[in-house]
Motif scaffolding. Sequence first.
Motif, PDB file in Angstrom:
ATOM      1  N   GLU A   7       0.806  -1.271  -0.060  1.00 30.09           N
ATOM      2  CA  GLU A   7       0.192   0.020  -0.195  1.00 30.09           C
ATOM      3  C   GLU A   7       0.791   1.039  -0.104  1.00 30.09           C
ATOM      4  O   GLU A   7       1.839   1.180   0.800  1.00 30.09           O
ATOM      5  CB  GLU A   7      -0.954  -0.036   1.098  1.00 30.09           C
ATOM      6  N   ASP A   8       0.741   2.202  -0.860  1.00 30.75           N
ATOM      7  CA  ASP A   8       1.270   3.427  -1.073  1.00 30.75           C
ATOM      8  C   ASP A   8       1.002   4.336   0.145  1.00 30.75           C
ATOM      9  O   ASP A   8       1.802   4.938   0.309  1.00 30.75           O
ATOM     10  CB  ASP A   8       1.680   3.978  -2.477  1.00 30.75           C
ATOM     11  N   ASP A   9      -0.169   4.284   0.299  1.00 38.10           N
ATOM     12  CA  ASP A   9      -0.542   5.370   1.360  1.00 38.10           C
ATOM     13  C   ASP A   9      -0.064   4.921   2.641  1.00 38.10           C
ATOM     14  O   ASP A   9      -0.539   4.004   3.374  1.00 38.10           O
ATOM     15  CB  ASP A   9      -1.997   5.625   1.330  1.00 38.10           C
ATOM     16  N   ASP A  10       0.762   5.718   3.373  1.00 37.25           N
ATOM     17  CA  ASP A  10       1.320   5.387   4.386  1.00 37.25           C
ATOM     18  C   ASP A  10       0.435   5.103   5.886  1.00 37.25           C
ATOM     19  O   ASP A  10       0.528   4.150   6.516  1.00 37.25           O
ATOM     20  CB  ASP A  10       2.473   6.503   5.157  1.00 37.25           C
ATOM     21  N   ALA A  33       5.678  -1.603  -5.550  1.00 37.96           N
ATOM     22  CA  ALA A  33       5.574  -3.025  -6.055  1.00 37.96           C
ATOM     23  C   ALA A  33       6.795  -3.628  -6.254  1.00 37.96           C
ATOM     24  O   ALA A  33       7.321  -4.700  -5.819  1.00 37.96           O
ATOM     25  CB  ALA A  33       5.128  -2.829  -7.602  1.00 37.96           C
ATOM     26  N   GLU A  34       7.801  -2.601  -6.368  1.00 38.14           N
ATOM     27  CA  GLU A  34       9.240  -3.127  -6.360  1.00 38.14           C
ATOM     28  C   GLU A  34       9.720  -3.570  -5.010  1.00 38.14           C
ATOM     29  O   GLU A  34      10.359  -4.507  -4.883  1.00 38.14           O
ATOM     30  CB  GLU A  34      10.269  -1.710  -6.676  1.00 38.14           C
ATOM     31  N   SER A  35       9.285  -2.736  -3.973  1.00 39.02           N
ATOM     32  CA  SER A  35       9.522  -3.493  -2.448  1.00 39.02           C
ATOM     33  C   SER A  35       8.951  -4.752  -2.380  1.00 39.02           C
ATOM     34  O   SER A  35       9.275  -5.790  -1.559  1.00 39.02           O
ATOM     35  CB  SER A  35       9.106  -2.537  -1.569  1.00 39.02           C
ATOM     36  N   LEU A  56      -1.068   1.430  -7.555  1.00 39.90           N
ATOM     37  CA  LEU A  56       0.002   1.726  -6.938  1.00 39.90           C
ATOM     38  C   LEU A  56       0.816   2.480  -8.027  1.00 39.90           C
ATOM     39  O   LEU A  56       0.789   2.701  -9.243  1.00 39.90           O
ATOM     40  CB  LEU A  56       1.030   0.534  -6.681  1.00 39.90           C
ATOM     41  N   PRO A  57       1.871   3.326  -7.558  1.00 44.53           N
ATOM     42  CA  PRO A  57       2.277   4.357  -8.325  1.00 44.53           C
ATOM     43  C   PRO A  57       3.530   3.987  -9.261  1.00 44.53           C
ATOM     44  O   PRO A  57       3.726   4.303 -10.393  1.00 44.53           O
ATOM     45  CB  PRO A  57       3.284   5.242  -7.317  1.00 44.53           C
ATOM     46  N   ASP A  58       4.117   2.788  -8.952  1.00 47.67           N
ATOM     47  CA  ASP A  58       5.196   2.121  -9.954  1.00 47.67           C
ATOM     48  C   ASP A  58       4.696   0.941 -10.586  1.00 47.67           C
ATOM     49  O   ASP A  58       5.320   0.593 -11.736  1.00 47.67           O
ATOM     50  CB  ASP A  58       6.572   1.884  -9.246  1.00 47.67           C
ATOM     51  N   MET A  59       3.785   0.185 -10.354  1.00 52.72           N
ATOM     52  CA  MET A  59       3.053  -0.924 -10.837  1.00 52.72           C
ATOM     53  C   MET A  59       1.701  -1.229 -10.789  1.00 52.72           C
ATOM     54  O   MET A  59       1.401  -0.945  -9.507  1.00 52.72           O
ATOM     55  CB  MET A  59       3.826  -2.212 -10.800  1.00 52.72           C
ATOM     56  N   ASP A  60       0.883  -1.263 -11.615  1.00 51.06           N
ATOM     57  CA  ASP A  60      -0.529  -1.590 -11.360  1.00 51.06           C
ATOM     58  C   ASP A  60      -0.492  -2.720 -10.535  1.00 51.06           C
ATOM     59  O   ASP A  60       0.019  -3.810 -10.550  1.00 51.06           O
ATOM     60  CB  ASP A  60      -1.386  -1.865 -12.583  1.00 51.06           C
TER      61      ASP A  60
END
Length: 119
Positions: A7-10, A33-35, A56-60
Amino acid sequence: MSLLVVEDDDIVRMLMVEVLEDLSYAVIEAQDAESALKVLENPDQTLELMITDVGLPDMDGHDLAKSARGLRPTLPVLFASGYGADVDVNEGMHSIGKPYTIEQLRDKVSSILGPRSAG
């Protein structure tokens, strides 16, 4: 065994982790997604479930799920989406609409993995 929360929202991620830890799950957090892929690629890391945001910002989230299932074919995936029921899911994949309550998250995870007592 652990759950992977992507989840990108902290704040949302923090709340999800807190709820899941209260249900006695070990939780690994990933903000993108990378992490998440680094965790998924680690053969020593056992996972019961991946919960991922669709946007997600870097990958759907769907692409992440495809990659995850390529690495771990039996890993259940729970999509958390503001699009709710519009999320396409395949076998072993589930969805929960945002916003959701703590009880809805608990019930959805329990329906996928079976009930778990807090402890």
